[in-house]
Design a protein around this motif. Sequence first.
Motif, PDB file in Angstrom:
ATOM      1  N   TRP A  34       0.706  -1.204   0.028  1.00 40.60           N
ATOM      2  CA  TRP A  34       0.091  -0.002   0.089  1.00 40.60           C
ATOM      3  C   TRP A  34       0.922   1.248  -0.037  1.00 40.60           C
ATOM      4  O   TRP A  34       0.423   2.252  -0.595  1.00 40.60           O
ATOM      5  CB  TRP A  34      -0.852   0.008   1.238  1.00 40.60           C
ATOM      6  N   LEU A  35       1.859   1.146   0.604  1.00 39.56           N
ATOM      7  CA  LEU A  35       2.899   2.455   0.705  1.00 39.56           C
ATOM      8  C   LEU A  35       3.476   2.857  -0.368  1.00 39.56           C
ATOM      9  O   LEU A  35       3.910   3.906  -0.809  1.00 39.56           O
ATOM     10  CB  LEU A  35       3.739   2.302   1.927  1.00 39.56           C
ATOM     11  N   LEU A  36       3.952   1.765  -1.308  1.00 41.25           N
ATOM     12  CA  LEU A  36       4.472   1.618  -2.459  1.00 41.25           C
ATOM     13  C   LEU A  36       3.648   1.999  -3.843  1.00 41.25           C
ATOM     14  O   LEU A  36       4.024   2.724  -4.459  1.00 41.25           O
ATOM     15  CB  LEU A  36       5.337   0.554  -2.898  1.00 41.25           C
ATOM     16  N   THR A  37       2.622   1.194  -3.850  1.00 46.79           N
ATOM     17  CA  THR A  37       2.006   1.175  -5.159  1.00 46.79           C
ATOM     18  C   THR A  37       0.548   1.595  -4.969  1.00 46.79           C
ATOM     19  O   THR A  37      -0.449   1.545  -6.081  1.00 46.79           O
ATOM     20  CB  THR A  37       2.229  -0.083  -5.973  1.00 46.79           C
ATOM     21  N   LYS A  38      -0.152   1.258  -3.712  1.00 44.15           N
ATOM     22  CA  LYS A  38      -1.513   1.155  -3.453  1.00 44.15           C
ATOM     23  C   LYS A  38      -2.272   0.230  -4.410  1.00 44.15           C
ATOM     24  O   LYS A  38      -3.387   0.408  -4.565  1.00 44.15           O
ATOM     25  CB  LYS A  38      -2.079   2.655  -3.553  1.00 44.15           C
ATOM     26  N   ILE A  81      -3.245  -7.115  -3.675  1.00 45.20           N
ATOM     27  CA  ILE A  81      -3.535  -8.517  -2.919  1.00 45.20           C
ATOM     28  C   ILE A  81      -4.702  -8.371  -2.186  1.00 45.20           C
ATOM     29  O   ILE A  81      -5.328  -7.468  -2.095  1.00 45.20           O
ATOM     30  CB  ILE A  81      -2.219  -8.891  -2.059  1.00 45.20           C
ATOM     31  N   MET A  82      -5.041  -9.466  -1.317  1.00 45.73           N
ATOM     32  CA  MET A  82      -6.473  -9.589  -0.934  1.00 45.73           C
ATOM     33  C   MET A  82      -6.485  -8.626   0.254  1.00 45.73           C
ATOM     34  O   MET A  82      -7.762  -8.107   0.525  1.00 45.73           O
ATOM     35  CB  MET A  82      -6.601 -11.020  -0.176  1.00 45.73           C
ATOM     36  N   TYR A  83      -5.455  -8.520   1.124  1.00 44.99           N
ATOM     37  CA  TYR A  83      -5.490  -7.143   2.137  1.00 44.99           C
ATOM     38  C   TYR A  83      -5.911  -5.975   1.444  1.00 44.99           C
ATOM     39  O   TYR A  83      -6.701  -5.187   2.026  1.00 44.99           O
ATOM     40  CB  TYR A  83      -4.333  -7.301   2.839  1.00 44.99           C
ATOM     41  N   THR A  84      -4.986  -5.370   0.437  1.00 44.07           N
ATOM     42  CA  THR A  84      -5.260  -4.201   0.009  1.00 44.07           C
ATOM     43  C   THR A  84      -6.627  -4.084  -0.811  1.00 44.07           C
ATOM     44  O   THR A  84      -7.062  -3.106  -0.784  1.00 44.07           O
ATOM     45  CB  THR A  84      -4.110  -4.105  -0.979  1.00 44.07           C
ATOM     46  N   TYR A  85      -7.010  -5.264  -1.223  1.00 41.35           N
ATOM     47  CA  TYR A  85      -8.298  -5.063  -2.063  1.00 41.35           C
ATOM     48  C   TYR A  85      -9.586  -5.100  -1.147  1.00 41.35           C
ATOM     49  O   TYR A  85     -10.744  -4.151  -0.975  1.00 41.35           O
ATOM     50  CB  TYR A  85      -8.623  -6.376  -2.760  1.00 41.35           C
ATOM     51  N   ALA A  86      -9.496  -5.665   0.104  1.00 38.80           N
ATOM     52  CA  ALA A  86     -10.358  -5.445   1.412  1.00 38.80           C
ATOM     53  C   ALA A  86     -10.441  -4.214   1.599  1.00 38.80           C
ATOM     54  O   ALA A  86     -11.633  -3.412   2.182  1.00 38.80           O
ATOM     55  CB  ALA A  86     -10.138  -6.336   2.187  1.00 38.80           C
ATOM     56  N   TYR A  87      -9.352  -3.437   1.937  1.00 45.42           N
ATOM     57  CA  TYR A  87      -9.026  -1.958   2.455  1.00 45.42           C
ATOM     58  C   TYR A  87      -9.735  -1.218   1.529  1.00 45.42           C
ATOM     59  O   TYR A  87     -10.384  -0.209   1.890  1.00 45.42           O
ATOM     60  CB  TYR A  87      -7.563  -1.856   2.789  1.00 45.42           C
ATOM     61  N   ARG A  88      -9.231  -1.343   0.024  1.00 40.60           N
ATOM     62  CA  ARG A  88      -9.934  -0.394  -0.828  1.00 40.60           C
ATOM     63  C   ARG A  88     -11.520  -0.388  -0.737  1.00 40.60           C
ATOM     64  O   ARG A  88     -12.406   0.561  -0.951  1.00 40.60           O
ATOM     65  CB  ARG A  88      -9.416  -0.860  -2.320  1.00 40.60           C
ATOM     66  N   GLN A  89     -11.850  -1.730  -0.584  1.00 42.29           N
ATOM     67  CA  GLN A  89     -13.582  -1.719  -0.735  1.00 42.29           C
ATOM     68  C   GLN A  89     -14.050  -1.006   0.482  1.00 42.29           C
ATOM     69  O   GLN A  89     -15.173  -0.403   0.456  1.00 42.29           O
ATOM     70  CB  GLN A  89     -13.892  -3.359  -0.825  1.00 42.29           C
ATOM     71  N   ALA A  90     -13.541  -1.257   1.703  1.00 50.56           N
ATOM     72  CA  ALA A  90     -14.045  -0.690   2.818  1.00 50.56           C
ATOM     73  C   ALA A  90     -13.748   0.987   3.002  1.00 50.56           C
ATOM     74  O   ALA A  90     -14.757   1.679   3.195  1.00 50.56           O
ATOM     75  CB  ALA A  90     -13.283  -1.273   3.998  1.00 50.56           C
ATOM     76  N   PHE A  91     -12.476   1.470   2.658  1.00 41.06           N
ATOM     77  CA  PHE A  91     -12.150   2.980   3.045  1.00 41.06           C
ATOM     78  C   PHE A  91     -12.096   3.553   2.131  1.00 41.06           C
ATOM     79  O   PHE A  91     -11.761   4.833   2.137  1.00 41.06           O
ATOM     80  CB  PHE A  91     -11.103   2.634   4.162  1.00 41.06           C
ATOM     81  N   VAL A  92     -12.071   3.095   0.663  1.00 42.00           N
ATOM     82  CA  VAL A  92     -11.935   4.116  -0.413  1.00 42.00           C
ATOM     83  C   VAL A  92     -13.578   3.814  -1.158  1.00 42.00           C
ATOM     84  O   VAL A  92     -13.991   5.012  -1.407  1.00 42.00           O
ATOM     85  CB  VAL A  92     -11.052   3.406  -1.416  1.00 42.00           C
ATOM     86  N   ASP A  93     -13.897   2.741  -1.263  1.00 41.90           N
ATOM     87  CA  ASP A  93     -15.243   2.606  -2.012  1.00 41.90           C
ATOM     88  C   ASP A  93     -16.471   2.617  -1.004  1.00 41.90           C
ATOM     89  O   ASP A  93     -17.599   2.558  -1.467  1.00 41.90           O
ATOM     90  CB  ASP A  93     -15.345   1.283  -2.778  1.00 41.90           C
ATOM     91  N   HIS A  94     -15.968   2.382   0.202  1.00 50.48           N
ATOM     92  CA  HIS A  94     -17.287   2.279   1.424  1.00 50.48           C
ATOM     93  C   HIS A  94     -18.102   1.299   1.388  1.00 50.48           C
ATOM     94  O   HIS A  94     -19.373   1.490   1.726  1.00 50.48           O
ATOM     95  CB  HIS A  94     -17.846   3.738   1.495  1.00 50.48           C
TER      96      HIS A  94
END
Length: 307
Positions: free
Chosen positions: A247-251, A260-273
């Motif tokens: 996340w810190l290098l490429t998001k 990866i699965m972790y960044t995907y979950a984070y994006r769905q929650a805190f970017v796409d809500h």
Amino acid sequence: MMGNKKNLPKEYTFRHNLNGYLLIAPALLAILALSIYPLLQGIAISFLNYDMTRSNAPNFGTFVGLRNYAVIFANPKYIQSVSNSVVWTLVNLAAQVGLALVVALVLNERLRGRGLFRTVALLPWAIPAAISALTFSALYDTKIGIFNVILLELGVIEAPVSWLGNISTAMPAVIVANIWKSTPFLMIFILAALQGVSHDMYESASIDGAGKVKRFFYITMPNIKEPMAVAVILNAISIFNNFNAIWLLTKGGPLNSTEIMYTYAYRQAFVDHKFGYAAAVSVIIFLVIAVLTVIYVKMIGADKDGR
């Protein structure tokens, strides 16, 4: 059963250990409040329509069963994130195990200044993730990055490469950064295992004419394989859980090539809500980590039984 309880020794009774239970009660309450409750709440949300971008919809917050999970496995971006997670974990693990083993073997030798070398080898692990990411961002820079400068001078490349902005190089670039940052963690485990191997065994093997290669395969590996296997599983969990490195290098970019699965979950929650959908992804991640944790615990148990 009642008779068995009455026959329990006094030191095992609840009343005798009441002070001990009172002492651990705050920790248990903290675990319940900060770990167990959020976990159960997250599982519950995964079965709800909890899309915050449509909070005014009449079906917001309603029970949708397994629909979130069905949508997950039908989403090509999620499938790509799973594939990336497998590549990310396996390549990192293989490279880190090989490099950590080599470094641990070198640092286990009787070298002058061995303590200093061990300290230096631990520095990458001690550096905060944010600083590590900023450092590698500068190293990969197309204008001032040392990698581009060296490769241009050697004639390997004709023009600067955008290592983190290219689909074909982003994942290898992030993996290299994570290998540098995380290998010392595994190296310490292997070095500790090597410390437990008696030098008398090596001396006896040398007297018998065994070379370094034979000593490695017939003395070193058999004596460290069990603790090393435990360390490898623990490291696999750590790599799979590593959110910061990517996340810190490429998001997760470019074009989801490092998602990866972790960044995907984070994006769905805190970017796409889309909290319901993100919770479902997180539950799947939790199940994967649970399987790896069970393997880790069983290995620890087997290791203790073997001793």
